[in-house]
Motif scaffolding. Sequence first.
Motif, PDB file in Angstrom:
ATOM      1  N   LEU A  70      38.594  47.876  47.489  1.00  0.00           N
ATOM      2  CA  LEU A  70      37.524  47.604  48.435  1.00  0.00           C
ATOM      3  C   LEU A  70      36.432  47.310  47.453  1.00  0.00           C
ATOM      4  CD1 LEU A  70      37.023  51.414  49.719  1.00  0.00           C
ATOM      5  CD2 LEU A  70      37.977  49.619  50.515  1.00  0.00           C
ATOM      6  N   HIS A  71      35.997  46.905  46.351  1.00  0.00           N
ATOM      7  CA  HIS A  71      35.040  46.407  45.646  1.00  0.00           C
ATOM      8  C   HIS A  71      35.583  44.858  45.441  1.00  0.00           C
ATOM      9  CE1 HIS A  71      33.072  49.802  43.888  1.00  0.00           C
ATOM     10  NE2 HIS A  71      31.766  49.224  43.831  1.00  0.00           N
ATOM     11  N   GLY A  72      36.786  44.462  45.912  1.00  0.00           N
ATOM     12  CA  GLY A  72      37.757  42.918  45.199  1.00  0.00           C
ATOM     13  C   GLY A  72      36.786  42.749  46.210  1.00  0.00           C
ATOM     14  N   VAL A  73      37.214  43.176  47.403  1.00  0.00           N
ATOM     15  CA  VAL A  73      36.715  42.518  48.540  1.00  0.00           C
ATOM     16  C   VAL A  73      35.558  42.410  49.594  1.00  0.00           C
ATOM     17  CG1 VAL A  73      37.399  43.348  51.448  1.00  0.00           C
ATOM     18  CG2 VAL A  73      39.262  43.524  50.063  1.00  0.00           C
ATOM     19  N   TYR A  74      34.815  43.589  48.465  1.00  0.00           N
ATOM     20  CA  TYR A  74      33.224  43.431  48.931  1.00  0.00           C
ATOM     21  C   TYR A  74      32.586  42.405  48.891  1.00  0.00           C
ATOM     22  CZ  TYR A  74      28.399  44.429  47.107  1.00  0.00           C
ATOM     23  OH  TYR A  74      27.021  44.230  46.609  1.00  0.00           O
ATOM     24  N   ILE A  75      32.872  41.819  47.206  1.00  0.00           N
ATOM     25  CA  ILE A  75      32.616  40.705  46.431  1.00  0.00           C
ATOM     26  C   ILE A  75      32.870  39.875  47.227  1.00  0.00           C
ATOM     27  CG2 ILE A  75      32.331  39.412  44.301  1.00  0.00           C
ATOM     28  CD1 ILE A  75      30.570  41.876  43.713  1.00  0.00           C
ATOM     29  N   LEU A  76      34.075  39.195  48.388  1.00  0.00           N
ATOM     30  CA  LEU A  76      33.995  38.135  48.422  1.00  0.00           C
ATOM     31  C   LEU A  76      33.013  38.710  50.064  1.00  0.00           C
ATOM     32  CD1 LEU A  76      38.011  37.975  47.981  1.00  0.00           C
ATOM     33  CD2 LEU A  76      36.282  36.352  46.889  1.00  0.00           C
ATOM     34  N   SER A  77      33.194  39.172  50.804  1.00  0.00           N
ATOM     35  CA  SER A  77      32.670  39.544  51.984  1.00  0.00           C
ATOM     36  C   SER A  77      31.073  39.109  51.989  1.00  0.00           C
ATOM     37  CB  SER A  77      32.504  41.012  52.366  1.00  0.00           C
ATOM     38  OG  SER A  77      32.333  41.221  53.707  1.00  0.00           O
ATOM     39  N   PHE A 201      37.781  42.602  40.540  1.00  0.00           N
ATOM     40  CA  PHE A 201      37.632  41.115  39.991  1.00  0.00           C
ATOM     41  C   PHE A 201      39.037  40.002  39.766  1.00  0.00           C
ATOM     42  CE2 PHE A 201      33.504  42.742  39.017  1.00  0.00           C
ATOM     43  CZ  PHE A 201      32.458  41.591  40.426  1.00  0.00           C
ATOM     44  N   THR A 202      40.223  40.449  39.616  1.00  0.00           N
ATOM     45  CA  THR A 202      41.461  40.503  39.102  1.00  0.00           C
ATOM     46  C   THR A 202      41.816  39.352  40.911  1.00  0.00           C
ATOM     47  OG1 THR A 202      41.946  41.189  38.014  1.00  0.00           O
ATOM     48  CG2 THR A 202      43.984  40.137  39.000  1.00  0.00           C
ATOM     49  N   LEU A 203      41.763  40.593  41.621  1.00  0.00           N
ATOM     50  CA  LEU A 203      41.681  40.289  42.803  1.00  0.00           C
ATOM     51  C   LEU A 203      41.417  38.785  43.520  1.00  0.00           C
ATOM     52  CD1 LEU A 203      42.281  43.695  44.620  1.00  0.00           C
ATOM     53  CD2 LEU A 203      44.846  41.950  43.946  1.00  0.00           C
ATOM     54  N   CYS A 204      40.031  39.347  42.842  1.00  0.00           N
ATOM     55  CA  CYS A 204      38.676  38.521  43.968  1.00  0.00           C
ATOM     56  C   CYS A 204      39.201  37.050  43.177  1.00  0.00           C
ATOM     57  CB  CYS A 204      37.725  38.522  43.333  1.00  0.00           C
ATOM     58  SG  CYS A 204      36.416  37.942  43.715  1.00  0.00           S
TER      59      CYS A 204
END
Length: 304
Positions: A70-77, A201-204
Amino acid sequence: MSAISITLILLSCLFHALWNVLTQTSRNSNFLSGFKGMVIIVIALGYLATSGSSAVPEGVWVWIVVSGVLHGVYILSLSKAYQTQDISYVYPIARSAPVFVPVFAWFFLAEHLSISSMSAIVLILVAVYILHFDGHLIRGFRNLWDAILHKDMRWAFITLGLVVGYSLVDKQGMDLFIEARPDQAVENGFAFFFLEALIGFTLCNLYLFAKHPAQEIGAVWRQEWGRGLVAAVATIGSYGLICVVLQFEEVSQVVAVRQTSVLMVVLWGVLQLKESFGSQRILAGGLVVLGVALMGWEPSASLP
């Protein structure tokens, strides 16, 4: 809510406002977030390897993984939203989670909705509406609906949904952490944050390098590495402190008080960046802060 909890949350607000301003004013918000993430990954690995706090209690890993995604998608969004709109417009929407977190927390975490909480929800809804108000009642509602559907503005509302989601997930994880290790609140909070940050952040960064040329990303990183370092430290302070407080306070109140950062960011956008519709956005930010005060009115468990 205890004075210690409020102090930690307000300090978290300052950190949160700082890294959001740095992100929005970057040459490329997505790329800066990627650099910030790389710094946090390095710090996280060092912390977990040396602190002895990386042992995760049974049942917590699932919440860490979900929070990380969720945090990874949140950062990108959020970064995408900042690339398309003013910070004083995006931030109050993205941080309007107090409207929704108490409702979901009531259903899933058995937290209660007080009269002050319900009043706060109304105030914050009005604040979000004011951001779209141009002097005409019907047109204002149409503007709000158009913003939700707009291909650019939808990122602010997607970010809002992600904030609600990871707030509930983090609360569940921190409850299990403090139950297993009641004498290690600070270590619990930062261990949870660093573990989910490693995933997020790895996903990001995998996404960024898959979608953009490495040369473009590297150019921004070389130019804004100092900004990225400060943003990384501010992010660690922001979320690490919140994870500590979540072990002792209801998530509805924590998320609500944390939105004090809305006024900080709105004032920065209007006064420093000279963004338009200043009085309207300051009014909206002020209503969010008033809603925060009402949301935190009811007492809850306190930090020891």
